[in-house]
Structure formats: C-alpha cells, structure tokens
Design a protein around this motif. Sequence first.
Motif, PDB file in Angstrom:
ATOM      1  N   LEU A  53      13.533 130.670 -26.078  1.00 38.14           N
ATOM      2  CA  LEU A  53      12.992 130.499 -24.731  1.00 38.14           C
ATOM      3  C   LEU A  53      13.411 131.636 -23.818  1.00 38.14           C
ATOM      4  CD1 LEU A  53      11.517 128.777 -22.601  1.00 38.14           C
ATOM      5  CD2 LEU A  53      13.688 127.553 -22.229  1.00 38.14           C
ATOM      6  N   ILE A  54      12.426 132.311 -23.215  1.00 37.68           N
ATOM      7  CA  ILE A  54      12.631 133.339 -22.204  1.00 37.68           C
ATOM      8  C   ILE A  54      12.027 132.833 -20.900  1.00 37.68           C
ATOM      9  CG2 ILE A  54      12.164 135.716 -21.509  1.00 37.68           C
ATOM     10  CD1 ILE A  54      13.920 135.592 -23.944  1.00 37.68           C
ATOM     11  N   GLU A  55      12.769 132.937 -19.806  1.00 38.35           N
ATOM     12  CA  GLU A  55      12.279 132.452 -18.511  1.00 38.35           C
ATOM     13  C   GLU A  55      12.093 133.592 -17.520  1.00 38.35           C
ATOM     14  OE1 GLU A  55      13.366 129.194 -15.001  1.00 38.35           O
ATOM     15  OE2 GLU A  55      14.751 129.507 -16.686  1.00 38.35           O
ATOM     16  N   PHE A  56      10.929 133.647 -16.903  1.00 38.35           N
ATOM     17  CA  PHE A  56      10.682 134.507 -15.743  1.00 38.35           C
ATOM     18  C   PHE A  56      11.004 133.667 -14.513  1.00 38.35           C
ATOM     19  CE2 PHE A  56       8.932 137.215 -18.754  1.00 38.35           C
ATOM     20  CZ  PHE A  56       8.324 138.344 -18.211  1.00 38.35           C
ATOM     21  N   THR A  57      12.115 133.956 -13.859  1.00 39.31           N
ATOM     22  CA  THR A  57      12.567 133.105 -12.762  1.00 39.31           C
ATOM     23  C   THR A  57      11.878 133.437 -11.446  1.00 39.31           C
ATOM     24  OG1 THR A  57      14.396 134.605 -12.235  1.00 39.31           O
ATOM     25  CG2 THR A  57      14.833 132.862 -13.849  1.00 39.31           C
ATOM     26  N   SER A  58      11.156 134.556 -11.403  1.00 39.48           N
ATOM     27  CA  SER A  58      10.536 134.994 -10.148  1.00 39.48           C
ATOM     28  C   SER A  58       9.294 135.838 -10.436  1.00 39.48           C
ATOM     29  CB  SER A  58      11.544 135.822  -9.335  1.00 39.48           C
ATOM     30  OG  SER A  58      10.923 136.500  -8.275  1.00 39.48           O
ATOM     31  N   ARG A  59       8.334 135.772  -9.506  1.00 38.64           N
ATOM     32  CA  ARG A  59       7.178 136.683  -9.596  1.00 38.64           C
ATOM     33  C   ARG A  59       7.604 138.147  -9.538  1.00 38.64           C
ATOM     34  NH1 ARG A  59       5.284 132.415  -6.480  1.00 38.64           N
ATOM     35  NH2 ARG A  59       3.257 131.513  -7.129  1.00 38.64           N
ATOM     36  N   ARG A  60       8.745 138.366  -8.981  1.00 38.47           N
ATOM     37  CA  ARG A  60       9.243 139.736  -8.848  1.00 38.47           C
ATOM     38  C   ARG A  60       9.376 140.417 -10.216  1.00 38.47           C
ATOM     39  NH1 ARG A  60      11.825 141.945  -4.410  1.00 38.47           N
ATOM     40  NH2 ARG A  60      13.292 143.664  -4.769  1.00 38.47           N
ATOM     41  N   ALA A  61       9.697 139.641 -11.258  1.00 39.65           N
ATOM     42  CA  ALA A  61       9.781 140.203 -12.602  1.00 39.65           C
ATOM     43  C   ALA A  61       8.440 140.775 -13.032  1.00 39.65           C
ATOM     44  CB  ALA A  61      10.249 139.131 -13.589  1.00 39.65           C
ATOM     45  N   LEU A  62       7.372 140.013 -12.782  1.00 37.15           N
ATOM     46  CA  LEU A  62       6.035 140.507 -13.132  1.00 37.15           C
ATOM     47  C   LEU A  62       5.674 141.719 -12.284  1.00 37.15           C
ATOM     48  CD1 LEU A  62       3.411 140.317 -14.680  1.00 37.15           C
ATOM     49  CD2 LEU A  62       2.634 138.557 -13.059  1.00 37.15           C
ATOM     50  N   ARG A  63       6.098 141.731 -11.026  1.00 36.30           N
ATOM     51  CA  ARG A  63       5.802 142.879 -10.181  1.00 36.30           C
ATOM     52  C   ARG A  63       6.457 144.142 -10.750  1.00 36.30           C
ATOM     53  NH1 ARG A  63       7.580 142.578  -4.055  1.00 36.30           N
ATOM     54  NH2 ARG A  63       6.264 140.706  -4.194  1.00 36.30           N
ATOM     55  N   ARG A  64       7.682 144.036 -11.221  1.00 38.37           N
ATOM     56  CA  ARG A  64       8.336 145.197 -11.827  1.00 38.37           C
ATOM     57  C   ARG A  64       7.536 145.684 -13.040  1.00 38.37           C
ATOM     58  NH1 ARG A  64      13.564 145.965  -9.836  1.00 38.37           N
ATOM     59  NH2 ARG A  64      14.556 144.121  -8.920  1.00 38.37           N
ATOM     60  N   ILE A  65       7.038 144.741 -13.825  1.00 40.29           N
ATOM     61  CA  ILE A  65       6.279 145.111 -15.019  1.00 40.29           C
ATOM     62  C   ILE A  65       4.945 145.747 -14.650  1.00 40.29           C
ATOM     63  CG2 ILE A  65       5.119 144.135 -17.047  1.00 40.29           C
ATOM     64  CD1 ILE A  65       7.444 142.064 -17.121  1.00 40.29           C
ATOM     65  N   LEU A  66       4.316 145.292 -13.577  1.00 42.00           N
ATOM     66  CA  LEU A  66       3.074 145.922 -13.129  1.00 42.00           C
ATOM     67  C   LEU A  66       3.307 147.384 -12.755  1.00 42.00           C
ATOM     68  CD1 LEU A  66       1.640 143.082 -10.855  1.00 42.00           C
ATOM     69  CD2 LEU A  66       0.835 143.728 -13.133  1.00 42.00           C
ATOM     70  N   TRP A  67       4.412 147.673 -12.124  1.00 44.27           N
ATOM     71  CA  TRP A  67       4.732 149.048 -11.743  1.00 44.27           C
ATOM     72  C   TRP A  67       5.194 149.890 -12.937  1.00 44.27           C
ATOM     73  CZ3 TRP A  67       3.770 151.647  -7.369  1.00 44.27           C
ATOM     74  CH2 TRP A  67       3.446 150.917  -6.220  1.00 44.27           C
ATOM     75  N   SER A  68       5.880 149.270 -13.875  1.00 48.31           N
ATOM     76  CA  SER A  68       6.408 149.984 -15.051  1.00 48.31           C
ATOM     77  C   SER A  68       6.147 149.122 -16.282  1.00 48.31           C
ATOM     78  CB  SER A  68       7.911 150.238 -14.897  1.00 48.31           C
ATOM     79  OG  SER A  68       8.185 150.994 -13.739  1.00 48.31           O
ATOM     80  N   PRO A  69       4.916 149.171 -16.820  1.00 44.18           N
ATOM     81  CA  PRO A  69       4.527 148.241 -17.894  1.00 44.18           C
ATOM     82  C   PRO A  69       5.025 148.668 -19.279  1.00 44.18           C
ATOM     83  CG  PRO A  69       2.679 149.642 -17.305  1.00 44.18           C
ATOM     84  CD  PRO A  69       3.777 150.000 -16.356  1.00 44.18           C
ATOM     85  N   GLY A  70       6.331 148.627 -19.432  1.00 49.00           N
ATOM     86  CA  GLY A  70       6.949 148.979 -20.704  1.00 49.00           C
ATOM     87  C   GLY A  70       8.384 148.514 -20.694  1.00 49.00           C
ATOM     88  N   GLN A  71       9.220 149.183 -21.488  1.00 55.04           N
ATOM     89  CA  GLN A  71      10.619 148.782 -21.549  1.00 55.04           C
ATOM     90  C   GLN A  71      11.301 148.865 -20.187  1.00 55.04           C
ATOM     91  OE1 GLN A  71      13.645 149.421 -24.342  1.00 55.04           O
ATOM     92  NE2 GLN A  71      12.276 150.167 -25.955  1.00 55.04           N
ATOM     93  N   LEU A  72      10.931 149.863 -19.376  1.00 50.79           N
ATOM     94  CA  LEU A  72      11.628 150.042 -18.105  1.00 50.79           C
ATOM     95  C   LEU A  72      11.420 148.845 -17.184  1.00 50.79           C
ATOM     96  CD1 LEU A  72      13.349 151.789 -16.288  1.00 50.79           C
ATOM     97  CD2 LEU A  72      11.276 152.964 -15.537  1.00 50.79           C
ATOM     98  N   GLY A  73      10.182 148.369 -17.043  1.00 54.88           N
ATOM     99  CA  GLY A  73       9.929 147.213 -16.193  1.00 54.88           C
ATOM    100  C   GLY A  73      10.616 145.963 -16.704  1.00 54.88           C
TER     101      GLY A  73
END
Length: 438
Positions: A53-73
């Motif tokens: 189980l992996i949890e995204f606790t905030s939309r902010r996690a997805l926002r980081r991935i939108l800006w850096s859609p790879g390992q960095l995000g």
Amino acid sequence: MAKTAGAAPKLAMALAIVLGTGDVNKGDAGTEQIPIRLRAWDGSEAGPEGAPLIEFTSRRALRRILWSPGQLGLSRAYVAGEITAHGDIFAAFAALSSAGKFAEPGPFRPLTPREAWTLLKTGIRLGALGPNPAPPPEEAKLEKHGRRHSKKRDAAAISHHYDVGNDFYRLVLGPSLVYSCAVWSDADTGLEAAQEEKLDLVCRKLGLTPGMRVLDVGCGWGSFALHAAGRYGVNVVGITLSIEQAELARKRVAEAGLTELVDIRVQDYRDVNDGPYDAISSIGMSEHVGREQLGRYVSQLHGLLRPGGRLLNHAISWNAGPTEDDPDSFIPRYVFPDGEMLSLGDMIVALEGGGFEVLDVEALRRHYALTLRAWVKNLEEQWDEAVRLTSAGRARIWRLYMAASALGFEGGLTGVNQVVLQKAGGEEPPLRLRNWAG
C-alpha cells in the motif's frame, strides 16, 4: 472498508503513466496495471488487492509529479511526506521496481505528448494544478559549488551526505560507526561482530605489523584507524572531507588513548603529500571519486605507497551493464550527489593501468545486503529518535535508500568488492594470500 470511487482510480492512472505501466487508451481500467495498491487523499483506493500500500496524502504530491513527471517528482513528494509507504518498505519498493520505468536501467523515458496531455487533464480533474512546490530542504544543491568533482564541489557533496549529525549515524550504524559493508559468517552473526570482522579482515589483507605507516582514505568516524592502531600497533593517518566526522573521530581516538598513533585530518586525497606509506586502505570512498578523476585517484595512491606496499580498494560496483547517468533520480538528488558506481572490470583496469598488481579480489555482494537490512532495522526501531535528531524527510530518505540498496545487492544489480593490490618493488607477495580468511 476502503472506498473504490473517488480520486484513487484517476490518480492510479496518472501514476501508471509516469511509471510506464499504464495505457492512455484504457482510462480508469488501466489502474490494474500499477504494481501497488494506491490510497488517495480522500481515502479511496485503487490497484491490485493485496499489493503493498502506497498513500498519496495530499494533492500536492500529484502537483509535484505534474511539474516533474519522473523520479524527481516522485522523490520530492516522498521526501516531503506527501507519499507514504505503509508496512514493509522492502516489499513496497520491490513492487515499484518490478515493472515499467523503474525496472529499466538509466533515466526514466520521457512522456509522449499524448501521455503528458492525459496526465495534465488528470491533474485538472483532481484539482492538483498550481505553482511548482519548492523542493524539500534535504535536496542537494551543488551547482553553486563549481565543476563536478572539483575539490570544492566534492567537499560540498560529502558534507551533504555525512554532516547530518553524528548521533543520527550512530543510531543507524550502531556503536561500531562503520559505514560500509560488514563481513558476515552467517545471517545470525550480528552487525557489530560482522563489522569487527570486516575491519580485521582489511588489516590482515594489508599485512599490517607494528610500526607500519598506514593511510586510511575516507576514514569516516575513525573506526578502521582505531582498530588498526589498537590491534596491530600501526601508525594511521585518516583523511575525510567531513568536518563532523573528523571531530568525532578525534574524540574517539583520544578516548581510546591512541593519539600517538592516529592522526585524523580534514583533507582531500589529492592534497596528501607526506608519503611514503606502507599500506593504504580505501573503504567505500572511491564511489565519490568519479570516472573522470579515477586516473588521478589511482596515480595519487600509487605515488603515496612505498615500493612493495599494498592498497586495499573496497568499492561498490555497478553490475547491470552500461547506463546513462540520471542526475534527477533519487540517489544523486538526496543521497550521494555526484556519486558514481563503476563496474568491477573498469575499476581493475584503472588500478592495473596505474601500475598496481592485483593480488586478490573478493566479492561481498550478499554481505552488503545483510548489512543494509540491519541498518534499516536500527532506523525503524528508533524512528522517532531518528526524526528528532535530523528531520522527518532525512529519516525517510535513509529508509528508502537503504532498503532500495539492499534489494539492489540481493538482485545482483550492484556488488561490492575488495581488491588487494601491490606496488612493484620491495618484497614479493606470498605465494598464497588466503590465510587471512582464518
């Protein structure tokens, strides 16, 4: 019971696109292609039942991935606590690394235009758009320190990794304060006994006898210097670029009553000019040297040894074939900035090309996996104290990096090898060397 509607199905599809396991033509049906169970910030879940189980606790996690859609995000969201792995960290990372881009060597493949558009639409639907969040404070920032592997930048890279608090390292590594692969008789040996065996093995391989002069390159907190001086009566010069390491190493030397035999310096290996030495140990240091400086490293150590002197080079090796470096992946951004792993073959070619004769090579791959699992256990059992000593982000970094590294050794992607070498001249080496194994 977890909700199956909500944000999770769309979030899972976005994650599948980033990981390279999703099909943009399948919509939410593609969520079964992610290798983990995913929980979104609204409590909804998607992905295979029974998977880690992996949890995204905030939309902010997805926002980081939108800006850096790879390992960095992904890395930034994890370090910031916006992505959490529940339960067994080894199982979670093994699942993530078993498929898609994590299973491929080298940098993440860039998104196709259609994948990028689908990811953006998903972010809009989930309300994740917004300014690019600032990176977590634990992220390395070396650009201002100049050219890669310059003395100034190497010092900054070492400080980033090692100057995070001696008490934190003591918690993770145990009383031995040895930050390299231990040598285990079996899985039940115990970390402290296995580290003592490693230190003594290095002494035996170098053929140390009382009165010899030894250089320890990358001496850490002085553990090898203390062992070699205390048990074998040699004079040791230990060098490190970490001020915090040197301060504690000097304190340990004084407490052991060995100040007449051990000299700890904050010094770059390229600046050591007081040879000759009878023997040199380099334990877990050459990974910081870099391919472009490897020839200089070998030449410097060769010049510092007396004729017939021995060098032991203990280094992690990359076993998965040629790959392209990815400066935006987790390890260089958060763990070992500017670190480079070479293959064993490349290392030996460089050492032989610099004038050394190879006397022995011992592979310790399985030993490092056991060592790393012991360090993870220490960290997890004292988690609250680790966070207090550093930060929650730093503790998360170490937990993931050590677990992922253990899996890398277990899977054969990486190895670790002790290479014993001798400089020409002086006495001939013994016909057989393996009496050191006991």
